[in-house]
Scaffold this active site. Structure first.
Site, mmCIF file in Angstrom:
data_model
loop_
_atom_site.group_PDB
_atom_site.id
_atom_site.type_symbol
_atom_site.label_atom_id
_atom_site.label_comp_id
_atom_site.label_asym_id
_atom_site.label_seq_id
_atom_site.Cartn_x
_atom_site.Cartn_y
_atom_site.Cartn_z
ATOM 1 C CB ALA A 12 -0.978 0.043 1.182
ATOM 2 C CG HIS A 13 -1.128 4.940 0.910
ATOM 3 N ND1 HIS A 13 -0.808 5.689 2.209
ATOM 4 C CD2 HIS A 13 -2.326 4.215 1.439
ATOM 5 C CE1 HIS A 13 -1.628 5.391 3.204
ATOM 6 N NE2 HIS A 13 -2.499 4.686 2.574
ATOM 7 C CG ASN A 14 3.106 7.387 1.979
ATOM 8 O OD1 ASN A 14 1.828 7.461 1.524
ATOM 9 N ND2 ASN A 14 3.871 8.217 1.973
#
Length: 330
Positions: free
Chosen positions: A243-245
């Site tokens: 997922a993001h980051n």
């Protein structure tokens, strides 16, 4: 068909040859399925009994395993049978699909894109504005590379993969079919009127290091801001969600159907077992191992092995399982 003598194979593996065979070896196979012109391997002593009934003319065996020779059959003793087999698989590997022309006429390449020497671009590929492909990049048919993405030398991208805008990909990477790099991150909050959801824009990118391999149908989402980062040498299996980051250190392994929620950090050499799930904002420190099917809810110390749902120290969890088993029988 590629074929080798047992002497040629042993010269490649630099092992200790015990016995010999006059068969020309044309392939590799599991012990129980091998025929008289195939070689097999034993990396664990529990498979030794299969050797006595196997039709394989030769076997690669780890040094610490005791095994008896057979007539017209050869044994190659090596330090690590699995690694030796990997080396042998390389020389027997068939050629990859061939390109009749380096750049297929149906490929759409923006005039601002930079294409390095020796690149091959298959049918129906799309290469967007200001994309930079290093030397020797291979795009198999139906790959999409969106604007301002940079891809390093000798990276191979298989059909159906989509790399979104502004991503940075290193050298010698392999992306298998239908990989998604840089798709929008998943983020919503209740709307002010409480009657719906407000989408959180994700305007960052994905940065992937050198020699990273990502399996089919896996996704690496772009960051909300800054970057989602995959470190050098990471190996990602099929159907994995990052997922993001998230930030992955060097040489991490994620097995199939595992997933990282947003802003997870993995240190160097972390191993995530299949179907495991990691809660958002968790840090799993270098050398830690997460057992298959586990659910990690908090940080994991360096070198620690955790299992279960919720995941806890492996030794503690095994004691709990033993206790529960005894309780069920009482």
């Amino acid at each position: 068909m590629k074929s080798f003598t047992i002497q040629e194979i042993n010269a490649l593996l630099k092992g200790d040859l015990i016995g010999t065979t006059n068969q020309i070896i044309s392939g590799l196979e599991q012990l129980e399925n091998a025929n008289f012109n195939q070689i097999s391997f034993i990396g664990n002593s529990r498979y030794v009994p299969l050797w006595q009934t196997s039709n394989a003319c030769a076997v690669i065996v780890s040094n610490n395993i005791k095994i008896e020779s057979k007539e017209n059959c050869a044994i190659i003793k090596v330090k690590n049978a699995d690694l030796a087999m990997a080396k042998l698989l390389e020389i027997y590997s068939p050629e990859p699909p061939q390109f009749e022309v380096e750049i297929h006429p149906t490929a759409v390449i923006d005039e601002t894109a930079t294409i390095g020497a020796g690149c091959k671009i298959g049918a129906n590929c799309y290469v967007g504005k200001n994309v930079v492909l290093g030397e020797g990049v291979i795009l198999y048919p139906n790959v999409t590379i969106f604007d301002e993405t940079i891809i390093g030398n000798n990276t191979t991208i298989w059909s159906g993969t989509v790399i979104r805008e502004r991503c940075e990909i290193g050298n010698n990477c392999i992306f298998h079919t239908n990989v998604s790099i840089g798709a929008d991150g998943f983020g919503y909050r209740p709307s002010e009127d409480g009657r719906g959801l407000t989408k959180i824009p994700h305007i960052g990118n994905v940065i992937i290091g050198n020699s990273v391999e990502i399996g089919a149908n896996s996704s690496v989402d772009r960051a909300k801001f800054s970057s989602t980062i995959i470190g050098d040498g990471c190996k990602i299996d099929n159907l994995v969600q990052i997922a993001h980051n998230c930030v992955l250190g060097r040489s991490c392994i994620m097995a199939g159907s595992s997933g990282l929620a947003g802003s997870v950090t993995l240190g160097d050499g972390v191993v995530i077992g299949g179907a495991s799930s990691i809660k958002d904002h968790v840090t799993i420190h270098s050398g830690a191992v997460v057992g298959g099917g586990s659910g990690v809810m908090g940080d994991v110390a360096p070198g620690k092995t955790v299992v279960g749902y919720p995941a806890t120290d492996a030794r503690d969890m095994f004691r709990q399982w033993v206790a529960l088993k005894k309780l069920a029988k009482s």
